[in-house]
Enzyme design. Structure first.
Site, PDB file in Angstrom:
ATOM      1  N   CYS A 118       0.798  -1.222   0.000  1.00 27.27           N
ATOM      2  CA  CYS A 118       0.000   0.000   0.000  1.00 27.27           C
ATOM      3  C   CYS A 118       0.836   1.282   0.000  1.00 27.27           C
ATOM      4  O   CYS A 118       0.311   2.363  -0.248  1.00 27.27           O
ATOM      5  CB  CYS A 118      -0.953   0.002   1.190  1.00 27.27           C
ATOM      6  SG  CYS A 118      -2.118  -1.378   1.183  1.00 27.27           S
ATOM      7  N   HIS A 260      -3.120   6.928   2.176  1.00 27.57           N
ATOM      8  CA  HIS A 260      -3.564   5.629   1.678  1.00 27.57           C
ATOM      9  C   HIS A 260      -4.944   5.323   2.245  1.00 27.57           C
ATOM     10  O   HIS A 260      -5.171   5.430   3.455  1.00 27.57           O
ATOM     11  CB  HIS A 260      -2.575   4.545   2.078  1.00 27.57           C
ATOM     12  CG  HIS A 260      -3.135   3.170   1.923  1.00 27.57           C
ATOM     13  ND1 HIS A 260      -3.633   2.706   0.726  1.00 27.57           N
ATOM     14  CD2 HIS A 260      -3.317   2.164   2.823  1.00 27.57           C
ATOM     15  CE1 HIS A 260      -4.086   1.479   0.895  1.00 27.57           C
ATOM     16  NE2 HIS A 260      -3.911   1.122   2.150  1.00 27.57           N
ATOM     17  N   ASN A 290     -10.285  -0.281  -0.324  1.00 26.38           N
ATOM     18  CA  ASN A 290      -8.823  -0.171  -0.265  1.00 26.38           C
ATOM     19  C   ASN A 290      -8.271  -0.738  -1.571  1.00 26.38           C
ATOM     20  O   ASN A 290      -8.298  -1.947  -1.799  1.00 26.38           O
ATOM     21  CB  ASN A 290      -8.304  -0.963   0.939  1.00 26.38           C
ATOM     22  CG  ASN A 290      -6.794  -0.920   1.081  1.00 26.38           C
ATOM     23  OD1 ASN A 290      -6.071  -0.592   0.146  1.00 26.38           O
ATOM     24  ND2 ASN A 290      -6.301  -1.264   2.260  1.00 26.38           N
TER      25      ASN A 290
END
Length: 351
Positions: A118, A260, A290
């Protein structure tokens, strides 16, 4: 004047297939309320059978190149570097970036993958920026793309609810540090002692070099939720603060933080640690989940389209991911136009 990498194009893409919380509730032991309360996510996009990460990366890259061209700073064929951040490459070998460069018609340019989960997009930005500043490249296409739907346990309600597929990209050109869009610095870090907190255990050289039986579950992504929450808030906050101090800003001088997009509670906790109001934190995960390396550029594109991100604003980017890894960068947002539509997403749903 010091050389710097300057953002001059932006694009994003998510696949058109949408999976809502209600869709998941029909197949798993979960509810829309349970998912929204714990993650802030209402929907996510997933690829269809036969699609792959490169397909999303190519679409996002094409839109970023078109954006750069529309802004009068670039031509598709002037890009001489492609850096793709992904943890879900099309194949274990070779890297996916050369395939993306070829499909975009960029010719025999340098192209390679970066794997930092990520945090991948921030690491890819830092890598490309260093090469531009050194004169190794003149213009770079930096893409974050992941298809985590391909590595999730179909019976795991937690990971299935969190992750979606998507890609975002920026075009960087060599320029000067005083220009709008210049990446003003980076803070990067890692802690390999936490490698088991965010992982896919099977498929690598360590598993393949042993005689131990591989369980089917070891091929799927796993995450230690509570520990990851704590580490994400701690390390994104510290990295962001370090970067703010390094570029000479104050917390009150930051207009937008694009972190993020892991979990809405993580985003708000990071904002609280930095003393920022909720409206200063860009939130996009409610509509896409996500999207791993794609989350920061997807959130940037969405914020520009919505008018939440405007030229002249001080913008901080920060990420946290497997490894463990983390990183931040900052820039004065430039005047960019995006091809419309930048992605087939919808604005925030009514609860």
């Amino acid at each position: 004047m010091s050389r710097a990498a300057v953002v001059c194009g932006l694009g994003a893409w998510v696949p058109p297939t949408v999976v809502t919380n209600h869709d998941l509730a029909e197949r798993l032991d979960t509810t829309d309320e349970w998912i929204r309360t714990r993650t802030g996510i209402a929907r996510r996009h997933v690829i269809e059978r036969g699609q792959a990460t490169s397909d999303l990366a190519v679409e996002a890259g094409r839109r970023a190149l078109a954006s750069a061209s529309d802004n009068g700073t670039d031509d598709d064929h002037e890009v001489d570097l492609v850096v793709l951040a992904t943890s879900t490459p099309d194949r274990p070998c070779p890297g996916t970036a050369p395939t993306v460069a070829a499909r975009l018609g960029l010719g025999a340019v340098a192209a390679f993958d970066v794997q930092a989960v990520c945090t991948g997009f921030v690491y890819a930005l830092a890598t490309a920026a260093a090469m531009l500043s050194a004169g190794t490249a003149r213009r770079a296409l930096v893409i974050g793309a992941d298809t985590f739907s391909t590595i999730l346990d179909p019976e795991d309600r937690t990971t299935r609810a969190i992750f979606g597929d998507g890609a975002g990209a920026v075009v960087l050109r060599s320029g000067q540090a005083h220009e709008p869009g210049a990446l003003l610095g980076f803070d990067l870090g890692s802690d390999g002692t936490g490698e088991d907190l965010i992982t896919v255990r099977a498929g690598g050289s360590r598993q393949r070099s042993t005689a131990e039986q591989v369980h089917a579950a070891d091929h799927f992504f796993t995450m230690a939720g509570r520990a990851v929450f704590t580490q994400a808030v701690l390390n994104m906050s510290k990295s962001a603060q370090t970067l703010i101090d390094r570029v000479g800003w104050s917390e009150s001088g930051v207009d937008r933080v694009v972190a993020h997009q892991a979990n809405v509670r993580i985003l708000r906790a990071v904002g609280e640690q930095l003393g920022l109001a909720d409206e200063q934190m860009v939130i996009h995960l409610d509509r896409v989940g996500n999207t791993v390396a794609g989350s920061i550029p997807l959130a940037l594109a969405d914020a520009v389209t919505a008018g939440d991100l405007r030229p002249g604003q001080r913008v901080l980017l920060t990420g946290f991911g497997g490894g463990l890894t983390w990183g931040s960068t900052a820039l004065i947002w430039p005047d960019l136009t995006l091809p419309a539509p930048h992605a087939p997403t919808l604005r925030k749903e009514q609860a």
